[in-house]
Design an enzyme around this catalytic site. Structure first.
Site, PDB file in Angstrom:
ATOM      1  N   GLU A 149       0.855  -1.179   0.000  1.00 50.98           N
ATOM      2  CA  GLU A 149       0.000   0.000   0.000  1.00 50.98           C
ATOM      3  C   GLU A 149       0.896   1.235   0.000  1.00 50.98           C
ATOM      4  O   GLU A 149       1.797   1.365   0.825  1.00 50.98           O
ATOM      5  CB  GLU A 149      -0.911  -0.010   1.239  1.00 50.98           C
ATOM      6  CG  GLU A 149      -1.793   1.224   1.294  1.00 50.98           C
ATOM      7  CD  GLU A 149      -3.109   0.994   2.027  1.00 50.98           C
ATOM      8  OE1 GLU A 149      -3.495  -0.168   2.223  1.00 50.98           O
ATOM      9  OE2 GLU A 149      -3.748   2.003   2.373  1.00 50.98           O
ATOM     10  N   ARG A 150       0.636   2.114  -0.964  1.00 54.93           N
ATOM     11  CA  ARG A 150       1.420   3.349  -1.118  1.00 54.93           C
ATOM     12  C   ARG A 150       2.896   3.053  -1.336  1.00 54.93           C
ATOM     13  O   ARG A 150       3.766   3.827  -0.916  1.00 54.93           O
ATOM     14  CB  ARG A 150       1.255   4.271   0.090  1.00 54.93           C
ATOM     15  CG  ARG A 150      -0.181   4.502   0.525  1.00 54.93           C
ATOM     16  CD  ARG A 150      -1.030   5.034  -0.589  1.00 54.93           C
ATOM     17  NE  ARG A 150      -2.390   5.300  -0.130  1.00 54.93           N
ATOM     18  CZ  ARG A 150      -3.348   5.755  -0.945  1.00 54.93           C
ATOM     19  NH1 ARG A 150      -3.106   5.963  -2.225  1.00 54.93           N
ATOM     20  NH2 ARG A 150      -4.540   5.985  -0.483  1.00 54.93           N
ATOM     21  N   GLU A 273     -10.738   4.714   9.036  1.00 56.50           N
ATOM     22  CA  GLU A 273     -10.919   4.391   7.615  1.00 56.50           C
ATOM     23  C   GLU A 273     -11.490   2.981   7.423  1.00 56.50           C
ATOM     24  O   GLU A 273     -11.002   2.200   6.616  1.00 56.50           O
ATOM     25  CB  GLU A 273      -9.594   4.545   6.854  1.00 56.50           C
ATOM     26  CG  GLU A 273      -9.063   5.975   6.886  1.00 56.50           C
ATOM     27  CD  GLU A 273      -7.825   6.191   6.040  1.00 56.50           C
ATOM     28  OE1 GLU A 273      -7.040   5.243   5.867  1.00 56.50           O
ATOM     29  OE2 GLU A 273      -7.640   7.323   5.564  1.00 56.50           O
ATOM     30  N   ASP A 346      -2.721  14.407   7.045  1.00 49.94           N
ATOM     31  CA  ASP A 346      -2.216  13.154   6.494  1.00 49.94           C
ATOM     32  C   ASP A 346      -0.983  13.333   5.614  1.00 49.94           C
ATOM     33  O   ASP A 346      -1.109  13.335   4.386  1.00 49.94           O
ATOM     34  CB  ASP A 346      -3.323  12.472   5.681  1.00 49.94           C
ATOM     35  CG  ASP A 346      -2.981  11.033   5.355  1.00 49.94           C
ATOM     36  OD1 ASP A 346      -1.963  10.538   5.853  1.00 49.94           O
ATOM     37  OD2 ASP A 346      -3.753  10.402   4.603  1.00 49.94           O
ATOM     38  N   GLU A 368       4.910   9.393  13.837  1.00 49.61           N
ATOM     39  CA  GLU A 368       4.957   8.557  12.644  1.00 49.61           C
ATOM     40  C   GLU A 368       5.147   9.479  11.439  1.00 49.61           C
ATOM     41  O   GLU A 368       4.341  10.372  11.199  1.00 49.61           O
ATOM     42  CB  GLU A 368       3.633   7.784  12.507  1.00 49.61           C
ATOM     43  CG  GLU A 368       3.517   6.984  11.232  1.00 49.61           C
ATOM     44  CD  GLU A 368       2.159   6.264  11.091  1.00 49.61           C
ATOM     45  OE1 GLU A 368       1.678   5.662  12.079  1.00 49.61           O
ATOM     46  OE2 GLU A 368       1.573   6.324   9.995  1.00 49.61           O
ATOM     47  N   GLU A 374       3.775   9.103  -0.785  1.00 48.58           N
ATOM     48  CA  GLU A 374       2.386   9.030  -1.230  1.00 48.58           C
ATOM     49  C   GLU A 374       1.885  10.368  -1.765  1.00 48.58           C
ATOM     50  O   GLU A 374       1.194  10.421  -2.774  1.00 48.58           O
ATOM     51  CB  GLU A 374       1.501   8.578  -0.057  1.00 48.58           C
ATOM     52  CG  GLU A 374       0.022   8.678  -0.360  1.00 48.58           C
ATOM     53  CD  GLU A 374      -0.871   8.253   0.806  1.00 48.58           C
ATOM     54  OE1 GLU A 374      -0.355   7.840   1.859  1.00 48.58           O
ATOM     55  OE2 GLU A 374      -2.106   8.347   0.648  1.00 48.58           O
ATOM     56  N   HIS A 500      -4.032  18.747   0.560  1.00 48.99           N
ATOM     57  CA  HIS A 500      -4.924  17.682   0.110  1.00 48.99           C
ATOM     58  C   HIS A 500      -5.750  18.030  -1.125  1.00 48.99           C
ATOM     59  O   HIS A 500      -6.957  17.743  -1.182  1.00 48.99           O
ATOM     60  CB  HIS A 500      -5.845  17.229   1.243  1.00 48.99           C
ATOM     61  CG  HIS A 500      -5.959  15.721   1.312  1.00 48.99           C
ATOM     62  ND1 HIS A 500      -6.251  14.963   0.191  1.00 48.99           N
ATOM     63  CD2 HIS A 500      -5.806  14.849   2.337  1.00 48.99           C
ATOM     64  CE1 HIS A 500      -6.275  13.685   0.547  1.00 48.99           C
ATOM     65  NE2 HIS A 500      -5.987  13.583   1.839  1.00 48.99           N
TER      66      HIS A 500
END
Ligand code: BDP
Length: 680
Positions: A149-150, A273, A346, A368, A374, A500
């Protein structure tokens, strides 16, 4: 005649050697040349310890160190609270590495090799090092079907279908690369976790990897699916307060530790999510985390509980994690760490720090970061991330009188263990990361996790001189280019606090107009940019969502006033009129236009700089980076045109005459649909 034959044989030999040594990037920054037997005969590596990690340290020196004798010594008086630290001293012609544990010796050995590779002087060494964080960790978002993923560097490194029988040589190379920069923990699988990873056959595979990583001082963690008791264990549900569920986790933890005695623990994405979590049963995040913590506690395992939660409610997405977690401060057990993304949304090109940092004084917190790009042009764009990492780590939260930076809070809190994580950008590509310069982000993450005080520039220089060449004619310009590259991407994608406005799902390329009728608003670009005839930006002040109130004074006042808000966050916190006068006297609209153009110009500058270095490095890497820069330059123009032409439909103002004209039609850009798969 004989001479000529000999000459030709030699020439062929050299050619062959060069071909075999193709510079495909697979060696990363580990380009130490192996010592020959005769070189080895002139120096002695003395290591009286036989454990796996100390033996790795000795073997690395044995194979690659050519500058005199080295003694490895464990020091019984080494302070217990400084594991992994080491001291390197020159004693006469000999070098002594001392440490409190074997991993300290290993890191000391890699430090020496790093110095050798950079051509540093070796006399009179007296170096003391200790890590900023106890756990310096990579998170892999790798799925059990081999996709990532990503991930933008090919498929997963982990060949689950072949394990445990077939062992790829890259597992060891991977572990060695991590150890060389101080990374000592890895989460093997995606946070959107398949419950299958906990099945007995997968645990055997995990054990095999853990056994390979152990001699490099690396511990394995797993992401878990909170519904595993129901999905895997056939229980009626996975309610954390149900004793049979807690019992299932306890048994599972015991089973894992029987196989992997130094297993690190669980990383959990819960109620985020669409992932299951304790709230499915009316329980809190603390209930869920503590239940897992109890299962791991007897083994000294940890729970890393992610704070990345948000729902499509009327509430500003940027506020939700804080609202969810701050009331739980003091309720988490001490082997739980809250793992918090650097920003409140994000992994955007630029975000202010997440206001959760420092807002939960009784809870262990860790940062993190995302190393994989991404939201930064995947592995096509050269974006060096150390400046982004440092911006968050150095951010002052004002939550304590001293040491109130994000780095300070995550290093010295109510922790059992301090930790930091980066989402890996590693795949099975020959060069590991897709872009040769993306290796620098893996490198810089590890080195900063070791020492948050290192500068972006010094790390760029260190990485360049090890990976390409220590020649200042290469290191000087390229380190500057790298440090500038993060600002360039912000300029051509999302300057002045925009965020975003990516194309839906895959997040490659611009789509500020993006809208899916009936789709989640918090996944739509308009939700974030709010462009209208009056202006642009997200009002997060008291007249809007009031997210500024989550920051402490004086930040909430500073961010909350249009006049004092740093312009790099302006449209993050304010809806600003198009004609608003900025600090440089120009209107907001003109500033946006100049910023986008500057981003384009910066990338073109990178191209010129790069091309001027032809011949100073191998052809393969030169050409590969050159073509990626072409993509980046085209993408930067695409971003500029898409954003300016679209926002212009609201501002109704001209692009300043001094600037380059757009080369696309807005309608044409709106039709672009990239077939990029996103694996969930
Ligand atoms: C977002 C990604 C998504 C991840 C999610 C997460 O788009 O693929 O699953 O973060 O961190 O950035 O959980």
């Amino acid at each position: 005649m004989g001479n000529i034959v000999w000459y030709i044989v030699c020439l062929l030999g050299i050619l062959c050697h060069q071909l075999c040594q193709a510079e495909d990037g697979s060696q990363l920054w580990l380009r130490y040349a192996r010592v020959t037997a005769s070189e080895a005969a002139f120096r002695k590596i003395h290591c009286p310890y036989r454990d796996a990690v100390a033996s790795t340290a000795a073997a690395e020196l044995q194979d690659y160190w050519r500058r005199g004798d080295v003694d490895l010594q464990l020091d019984k008086k080494w302070p217990k609270w400084q594991p992994d630290g080491y001291r390197i001293r020159s004693l006469g012609s000999k070098t002594v590495i001392s440490a409190g544990n074997s991993t300290g010796l290993l890191y000391g050995a890699f430090h020496l090799l790093r110095l050798q590779q950079q051509g540093a002087a070796m006399q009179g060494l007296d170096i003391s090092e200790k890590p900023s964080y106890a756990l310096r960790m990579l998170n892999h978002w790798d799925n059990l079907d081999g996709t990532v993923e990503r991930g933008y560097a090919g498929h997963s490194l982990w060949k689950w279908e072949e394990l445990p029988g077939v062992i790829s040589p890259r597992y060891r190379e991977y572990a060695r690369a991590n150890a060389s920069i101080g990374i000592n923990a890895v989460v093997l699988n995606n946070v959107n976790a398949s419950p299958l990873i906990l099945r007995a056959d997968y645990l055997e595979k995990v054990k095999t990897l853990a056994d390979i990583f152990r001699p490099y001082g690396i511990r394995v963690f797993l992401s878990i699916n909170f519904s595993a008791p129901a999905l895997l264990g056939n229980l009626p549900d996975s309610d954390p307060l149900r004793p049979v569920v807690a019992g299932w986790w306890k048994d599972k933890a015991d089973e894992i530790y029987r196989l992997i005695p130094d297993f690190g623990g669980f990383l959990v994405k819960a109620n985020s999510e669409g992932q299951p979590g304790p709230q499915d049963y009316g329980r809190t995040h603390a209930d869920g985390a503590n239940m897992l913590a109890a299962a791991l506690r007897p083994h000294r395992g940890l729970v890393l509980w992610r704070a990345f939660v948000y729902n499509p409610t009327a509430e500003d997405r940027a506020k939700q994690a804080y609202q969810e977690f701050v009331p739980l401060d003091g309720q988490f057990d001490d082997n739980v760490i809250l793992q918090i993304k650097n920003g409140p949304i994000d992994f955007q090109p630029r975000e202010p720090f997440n206001p959760l940092f420092g807002a939960m004084p009784k809870t262990s917190q860790m940062v993190e970061f995302q190393i994989t790009q991404e939201y930064l042009g995947f592995s096509n764009h050269l974006v060096y991330l150390a400046p982004l990492f440092k911006e968050t780590l150095d951010a002052q939260t004002y939550s304590r009188s001293e040491a109130g930076t994000v780095a300070g809070i995550t290093q010295r809190g109510p922790h059992l263990v301090s930790a930091i994580a980066g989402v890996a950008n590693i795949g099975e590509d020959r060069n590991w990361c897709g872009h040769h310069f993306a290796q620098a982000n893996w490198y810089a993450f590890g080195r900063l996790a070791w020492n948050t005080g290192l500068s972006s520039n010094s790390l760029a220089r260190e990485w360049l001189s090890m990976t390409f060449s220590p020649d200042p004619a290469l290191v000087n310009p390229l380190s500057e280019l790298m440090v500038e590259s993060r600002e360039a991407v912000v300029n051509y994608m999302m300057p002045l606090g925009l965020h975003h406005i990516f194309a839906f799902e895959h997040h490659y390329g611009p789509e500020p107009w993006g809208d899916i009728p009936g789709g989640r608003p918090d996944w739509m670009p308009w939700y974030y940019h709010n462009a209208d005839l009056l202006g642009i930006g997200f009002d997060r002040t008291a007249t809007g969502s009031n997210a500024v109130a989550q920051y402490r004074s004086p930040l909430r006042e500073q961010f909350g006033q249009i006049g004092s808000c740093p312009e790099q966050y302006l449209l993050w916190f304010h809806h600003v009129p198009w004609k608003h006068r900025m600090k440089n006297g120009r209107s907001l609209w003109d500033n946006l236009c100049y910023a986008y153009q500057q981003g384009v110009d910066q990338v073109r500058g990178f191209q010129r700089q790069w091309d001027s270095l032809e011949g100073k490095m191998d052809t393969q890497r030169f050409q590969e980076v050159q073509s990626k820069l072409k993509i980046q330059a085209r993408d930067a123009v695409w971003w500029r045109d898409a954003c300016l032409l679209y926002f212009q439909t609201f501002s109704k103002m001209p692009i300043p005459a001094a600037l380059e004209r757009p080369v696309h039609e807005l309608d044409e850009l709106k039709k672009i649909r990239l077939d990029l798969k996103h694996h969930n």
